[in-house]
Enzyme design. Sequence first.
Site, PDB file in Angstrom:
ATOM      1  N   VAL A 292       0.905  -1.160   0.000  1.00 31.48           N
ATOM      2  CA  VAL A 292       0.000   0.000   0.000  1.00 31.48           C
ATOM      3  C   VAL A 292       0.940   1.204   0.000  1.00 31.48           C
ATOM      4  O   VAL A 292       1.534   1.537   1.019  1.00 31.48           O
ATOM      5  CB  VAL A 292      -0.932   0.006   1.227  1.00 31.48           C
ATOM      6  CG1 VAL A 292      -1.736   1.303   1.280  1.00 31.48           C
ATOM      7  CG2 VAL A 292      -1.854  -1.209   1.208  1.00 31.48           C
ATOM      8  N   PRO A 293       1.111   1.830  -1.154  1.00 28.19           N
ATOM      9  CA  PRO A 293       2.208   2.782  -1.350  1.00 28.19           C
ATOM     10  C   PRO A 293       1.982   4.161  -0.733  1.00 28.19           C
ATOM     11  O   PRO A 293       1.865   5.173  -1.426  1.00 28.19           O
ATOM     12  CB  PRO A 293       2.319   2.849  -2.870  1.00 28.19           C
ATOM     13  CG  PRO A 293       0.919   2.631  -3.341  1.00 28.19           C
ATOM     14  CD  PRO A 293       0.325   1.640  -2.375  1.00 28.19           C
ATOM     15  N   CYS A 294       1.949   4.201   0.593  1.00 25.32           N
ATOM     16  CA  CYS A 294       1.768   5.475   1.293  1.00 25.32           C
ATOM     17  C   CYS A 294       2.915   6.436   0.991  1.00 25.32           C
ATOM     18  O   CYS A 294       2.747   7.650   1.088  1.00 25.32           O
ATOM     19  CB  CYS A 294       1.614   5.253   2.791  1.00 25.32           C
ATOM     20  SG  CYS A 294       2.935   4.306   3.547  1.00 25.32           S
ATOM     21  N   HIS A 295       4.063   5.903   0.579  1.00 23.09           N
ATOM     22  CA  HIS A 295       5.202   6.764   0.232  1.00 23.09           C
ATOM     23  C   HIS A 295       4.910   7.618  -0.999  1.00 23.09           C
ATOM     24  O   HIS A 295       5.566   8.621  -1.223  1.00 23.09           O
ATOM     25  CB  HIS A 295       6.472   5.933   0.024  1.00 23.09           C
ATOM     26  CG  HIS A 295       6.382   4.908  -1.057  1.00 23.09           C
ATOM     27  ND1 HIS A 295       5.729   3.702  -0.875  1.00 23.09           N
ATOM     28  CD2 HIS A 295       6.848   4.905  -2.326  1.00 23.09           C
ATOM     29  CE1 HIS A 295       5.816   3.002  -1.984  1.00 23.09           C
ATOM     30  NE2 HIS A 295       6.490   3.714  -2.894  1.00 23.09           N
TER      31      HIS A 295
ATOM     32  N   VAL B 284       2.152   9.257  -1.417  1.00 24.88           N
ATOM     33  CA  VAL B 284       1.269  10.351  -1.003  1.00 24.88           C
ATOM     34  C   VAL B 284       2.143  11.389  -0.304  1.00 24.88           C
ATOM     35  O   VAL B 284       2.791  11.089   0.700  1.00 24.88           O
ATOM     36  CB  VAL B 284       0.141   9.854  -0.080  1.00 24.88           C
ATOM     37  CG1 VAL B 284      -0.814  10.999   0.251  1.00 24.88           C
ATOM     38  CG2 VAL B 284      -0.606   8.689  -0.720  1.00 24.88           C
TER      39      VAL B 284
END
Length: 173
Positions: free
Chosen positions: A141-144, A146
């Site tokens: 879940v590519p929160c990086h 955002v």
Amino acid sequence: MISYGRFNILGRELTIAIVWNNKGIQGITYSLDGIEFLEEQISRIINHLKSRNVRVNLSQEESEYPELVFMVLTGYVSNEEAFKELSLEGLTEFEIKVYSWLVKNVKRGEVITYGKVAKALKTSPLAIGGAMRRNPYPIIVPCHRVIGKRNKFLYTPKPSYKKFLLEVEGWTS
């Protein structure tokens, strides 16, 4: 259970730790700075899961999960494909909605602001930031991807890690 993997990327050693059970991946963490930071992050994941009444087995056992996460980071496996391996135990409906949207809509090498995610999901940037901060599945879940409108590297234990992940994916500021 907990599995570890060590990988070399961009001249750095990346250690990935996965907390998992028979339902799938319960949590992911990683370190570029050795085992001490990794252990702190594993404790954070375990405490987070326990606070949401999710059972955790702390025995160490090999699995293919660290390699899967590395393959996502390097672009050999899509975030959407790997998302199927997540247990999603203990997540709120809102968190699942945010994480699913992010995986489907923000691709490798792209970034999006908290505000734009909030607008797409009809909520506030602060709510999105909170969901990113609580994300137990970084990289998949590519929160990086955002970023803040003014301060790009918010809601992360180490801003340099967020920048590193984006660099691996080919993003340049």
